[in-house]
Design a protein around this motif. Structure first.
Motif, mmCIF file in Angstrom:
data_model
loop_
_atom_site.group_PDB
_atom_site.id
_atom_site.type_symbol
_atom_site.label_atom_id
_atom_site.label_comp_id
_atom_site.label_asym_id
_atom_site.label_seq_id
_atom_site.Cartn_x
_atom_site.Cartn_y
_atom_site.Cartn_z
ATOM 1 N N VAL A 19 -31.107 15.592 61.839
ATOM 2 C CA VAL A 19 -30.915 16.231 60.605
ATOM 3 C C VAL A 19 -30.385 17.680 60.741
ATOM 4 O O VAL A 19 -29.533 18.060 60.367
ATOM 5 C CB VAL A 19 -32.129 16.177 59.791
ATOM 6 C CG1 VAL A 19 -31.729 17.114 58.432
ATOM 7 C CG2 VAL A 19 -32.369 14.560 59.172
ATOM 8 N N SER A 20 -31.275 18.478 61.656
ATOM 9 C CA SER A 20 -31.170 19.844 61.611
ATOM 10 C C SER A 20 -29.737 20.083 62.821
ATOM 11 O O SER A 20 -29.262 21.240 62.886
ATOM 12 C CB SER A 20 -32.201 20.526 62.439
ATOM 13 O OG SER A 20 -32.629 19.864 63.924
ATOM 14 N N SER A 73 -36.670 16.806 60.455
ATOM 15 C CA SER A 73 -35.512 17.386 60.649
ATOM 16 C C SER A 73 -35.238 17.250 62.316
ATOM 17 O O SER A 73 -33.987 17.642 62.467
ATOM 18 C CB SER A 73 -35.332 18.820 60.279
ATOM 19 O OG SER A 73 -36.032 19.694 61.041
ATOM 20 N N ARG A 94 -22.550 17.955 63.556
ATOM 21 C CA ARG A 94 -22.493 17.618 61.889
ATOM 22 C C ARG A 94 -22.254 18.819 61.294
ATOM 23 O O ARG A 94 -22.878 19.941 61.631
ATOM 24 C CB ARG A 94 -23.697 17.009 61.545
ATOM 25 C CG ARG A 94 -25.048 17.714 61.880
ATOM 26 C CD ARG A 94 -26.309 16.861 61.527
ATOM 27 N NE ARG A 94 -26.359 16.487 60.132
ATOM 28 C CZ ARG A 94 -27.080 15.202 59.849
ATOM 29 N NH1 ARG A 94 -27.867 14.786 60.719
ATOM 30 N NH2 ARG A 94 -27.198 15.042 58.723
ATOM 31 N N ARG A 95 -21.807 18.816 59.983
ATOM 32 C CA ARG A 95 -21.658 19.942 59.242
ATOM 33 C C ARG A 95 -22.335 19.495 57.788
ATOM 34 O O ARG A 95 -21.818 18.786 56.900
ATOM 35 C CB ARG A 95 -20.074 20.354 58.899
ATOM 36 C CG ARG A 95 -19.328 20.756 59.999
ATOM 37 C CD ARG A 95 -19.755 21.984 60.563
ATOM 38 N NE ARG A 95 -19.096 22.490 61.824
ATOM 39 C CZ ARG A 95 -19.723 22.566 62.817
ATOM 40 N NH1 ARG A 95 -20.897 22.061 63.067
ATOM 41 N NH2 ARG A 95 -18.938 23.139 63.871
ATOM 42 N N ASN A 96 -23.627 19.789 57.703
ATOM 43 C CA ASN A 96 -24.275 19.695 56.422
ATOM 44 C C ASN A 96 -23.585 19.827 55.104
ATOM 45 O O ASN A 96 -23.981 19.363 54.081
ATOM 46 C CB ASN A 96 -25.636 19.843 56.644
ATOM 47 C CG ASN A 96 -26.604 19.219 57.754
ATOM 48 O OD1 ASN A 96 -25.968 18.020 57.932
ATOM 49 N ND2 ASN A 96 -27.588 19.545 57.933
ATOM 50 N N ASN A 150 -21.356 17.407 54.377
ATOM 51 C CA ASN A 150 -21.619 16.216 54.374
ATOM 52 C C ASN A 150 -20.817 15.125 55.488
ATOM 53 O O ASN A 150 -20.372 13.978 55.057
ATOM 54 C CB ASN A 150 -21.549 15.347 52.961
ATOM 55 C CG ASN A 150 -22.541 15.767 52.006
ATOM 56 O OD1 ASN A 150 -23.597 16.759 52.434
ATOM 57 N ND2 ASN A 150 -22.748 15.294 51.034
ATOM 58 N N PHE A 204 -27.288 13.873 52.127
ATOM 59 C CA PHE A 204 -26.856 13.965 53.750
ATOM 60 C C PHE A 204 -27.881 14.800 54.597
ATOM 61 O O PHE A 204 -28.237 14.043 55.709
ATOM 62 C CB PHE A 204 -25.532 14.260 53.791
ATOM 63 C CG PHE A 204 -24.979 14.572 55.278
ATOM 64 C CD1 PHE A 204 -24.809 15.634 56.098
ATOM 65 C CD2 PHE A 204 -24.425 13.323 55.813
ATOM 66 C CE1 PHE A 204 -24.298 15.448 57.209
ATOM 67 C CE2 PHE A 204 -24.149 13.090 56.953
ATOM 68 C CZ PHE A 204 -23.856 14.405 57.809
ATOM 69 N N SER A 205 -28.430 15.620 54.376
ATOM 70 C CA SER A 205 -29.226 16.531 55.114
ATOM 71 C C SER A 205 -30.469 15.864 55.166
ATOM 72 O O SER A 205 -31.235 16.578 56.237
ATOM 73 C CB SER A 205 -29.343 17.869 54.339
ATOM 74 O OG SER A 205 -29.818 17.948 53.227
ATOM 75 N N THR A 206 -30.773 14.842 54.912
ATOM 76 C CA THR A 206 -32.201 14.219 55.104
ATOM 77 C C THR A 206 -31.959 13.051 56.231
ATOM 78 O O THR A 206 -32.974 12.100 56.424
ATOM 79 C CB THR A 206 -32.808 13.607 53.886
ATOM 80 O OG1 THR A 206 -32.120 12.552 53.119
ATOM 81 C CG2 THR A 206 -33.002 14.541 52.865
ATOM 82 N N VAL A 252 -20.388 14.084 59.702
ATOM 83 C CA VAL A 252 -20.613 14.117 61.105
ATOM 84 C C VAL A 252 -19.519 13.835 62.011
ATOM 85 O O VAL A 252 -18.563 13.018 61.527
ATOM 86 C CB VAL A 252 -21.924 13.038 61.357
ATOM 87 C CG1 VAL A 252 -21.289 11.620 61.008
ATOM 88 C CG2 VAL A 252 -22.229 13.091 62.782
ATOM 89 N N SER A 297 -30.764 11.315 59.856
ATOM 90 C CA SER A 297 -30.175 11.358 61.024
ATOM 91 C C SER A 297 -29.002 10.668 61.116
ATOM 92 O O SER A 297 -28.952 9.562 60.547
ATOM 93 C CB SER A 297 -31.272 10.876 62.236
ATOM 94 O OG SER A 297 -32.417 11.483 62.055
#
Length: 127
Positions: A53-54, A104, A72-74, A77, A29-31, A79, A33
């Motif tokens: 991403v960031s 990111s 979002r909350r990485n 996972n 998920f953190s990769t 948004v 947008s």
């Protein structure tokens, strides 16, 4: 491969608030947008908001700027789309989407950038 499952939505009155959630499967998920789009009845799907991403970079459609917030909350996972001061013209099916990002800081406001889509959730705002 990313699977997106949306929750939230429903029927609210003009001026109310609502939050939509979009949970992604997988550990990547953190990769990605993330974006939110919407489609009103009889109209084309349109861009609402996107987040990098960031989480640092966000862009909004003019029609929702100042009223909607994407975040979002990485770690989990997910948004979100916080929608305040809702108007009848916000009535639509809302979709979240994921776009593979190079950095990111990337974010995308066009549909073609997004490879994965949620199932859609109806938001209806009565006057």
């Amino acid at each position: 491969q990313v699977q997106l499952v949306q929750s939230g939505g429903g029927l609210v009155q003009s001026g109310d608030s609502l939050i939509l959630s979009c949970a992604a499967s997988g550990r990547t998920f953190s990769t990605y947008s993330m974006g939110w789009f919407r489609q009103a009845s009889g109209q084309d799907r349109e861009f609402v908001a996107t987040i990098s991403v960031s989480g640092v970079n966000t862009v909004y459609a003019d029609s929702v700027k100042g009223r909607f917030t994407i975040f979002r909350r990485n770690a989990n996972n997910t948004v979100y789309l916080q929608m305040n001061s809702l108007k009848p013209e916000d009535t639509a099916v809302y979709y979240c989407a994921a776009a593979r990002s190079v950095t990111s800081a990337d974010y995308y406001s066009t549909e073609v950038a997004y490879a994965y889509w949620g199932q859609g959730t109806q938001v209806t705002v009565s006057s």
